[in-house]
Design an enzyme around this catalytic site. Structure first.
Site, PDB file in Angstrom:
ATOM      1  N   PHE A  81      -3.693   3.887   0.218  1.00 45.34           N
ATOM      2  CA  PHE A  81      -4.272   4.168   1.530  1.00 45.34           C
ATOM      3  C   PHE A  81      -5.496   5.068   1.422  1.00 45.34           C
ATOM      4  O   PHE A  81      -6.437   4.930   2.215  1.00 45.34           O
ATOM      5  CB  PHE A  81      -3.237   4.810   2.457  1.00 45.34           C
TER       6      PHE A  81
ATOM      7  N   GLY B 234      -1.709   4.148  -4.940  1.00 43.33           N
ATOM      8  CA  GLY B 234      -1.598   2.923  -5.722  1.00 43.33           C
ATOM      9  C   GLY B 234      -0.587   2.968  -6.842  1.00 43.33           C
ATOM     10  O   GLY B 234      -0.554   2.061  -7.679  1.00 43.33           O
TER      11      GLY B 234
ATOM     12  N   MET C 273       0.841  -1.189   0.000  1.00 44.36           N
ATOM     13  CA  MET C 273       0.000   0.000   0.000  1.00 44.36           C
ATOM     14  C   MET C 273       0.880   1.244   0.000  1.00 44.36           C
ATOM     15  O   MET C 273       1.879   1.299   0.716  1.00 44.36           O
ATOM     16  CB  MET C 273      -0.874  -0.012   1.263  1.00 44.36           C
ATOM     17  N   CYS C 274       0.506   2.219  -0.827  1.00 44.06           N
ATOM     18  CA  CYS C 274       1.174   3.523  -0.815  1.00 44.06           C
ATOM     19  C   CYS C 274       0.079   4.579  -0.658  1.00 44.06           C
ATOM     20  O   CYS C 274      -0.932   4.329  -0.030  1.00 44.06           O
ATOM     21  CB  CYS C 274       2.012   3.719  -2.081  1.00 44.06           C
ATOM     22  N   TYR C 275       0.279   5.743  -1.233  1.00 43.70           N
ATOM     23  CA  TYR C 275      -0.706   6.818  -1.114  1.00 43.70           C
ATOM     24  C   TYR C 275      -1.936   6.563  -1.988  1.00 43.70           C
ATOM     25  O   TYR C 275      -3.066   6.586  -1.517  1.00 43.70           O
ATOM     26  CB  TYR C 275      -0.090   8.165  -1.496  1.00 43.70           C
TER      27      TYR C 275
END
Length: 111
Positions: free
Chosen positions: A93, A68, A64-66
């Site tokens: 996220f 995708g 998971m990042c900010y």
């Protein structure tokens, strides 16, 4: 698996509920402290060795990042170093927090 797969927040949530995959969050430390998926491992250059020591390389990993995007590079890297199944979560996220606010550990909503 030679390439990572992308999964929806819904698919990631199912894995999370079933504890069938490891959730890793690659966002910066401040963002992670402010809020992250409950139980997520904060993956940084400094914590990569810790993950490798703790993880079962056969267990799927969800990255998971900010939003995708950055998670895709991290997902491919994890595959390259030996993890067998790696997913990048579409929407990151932001999508997780929007769809599953009850599954977020934050300064305002401790798990």
């Amino acid at each position: 698996m030679e390439h990572f797969q992308t999964i929806s927040p819904e698919q990631a949530y199912q894995h999370w509920q079933n504890k069938s995959a490891i959730m890793v969050d690659i966002r910066d430390p401040q963002s992670f402290r402010t809020g992250h998926a409950c139980g997520a491992f904060h993956l940084t250059n400094d914590t990569l060795n810790e993950l490798m020591l703790q993880a079962n390389f056969e267990q799927p990993v969800m990255v998971m990042c900010y939003h995708g995007h950055s998670s895709q590079s991290a997902a491919q890297y994890l595959l390259n170093i030996g993890f067998e199944t790696v997913y990048s979560i579409n929407g990151g996220f932001e999508a997780w927090r929007r769809d599953y606010p009850h599954a977020v550990d934050s300064l305002h909503n401790p798990a």
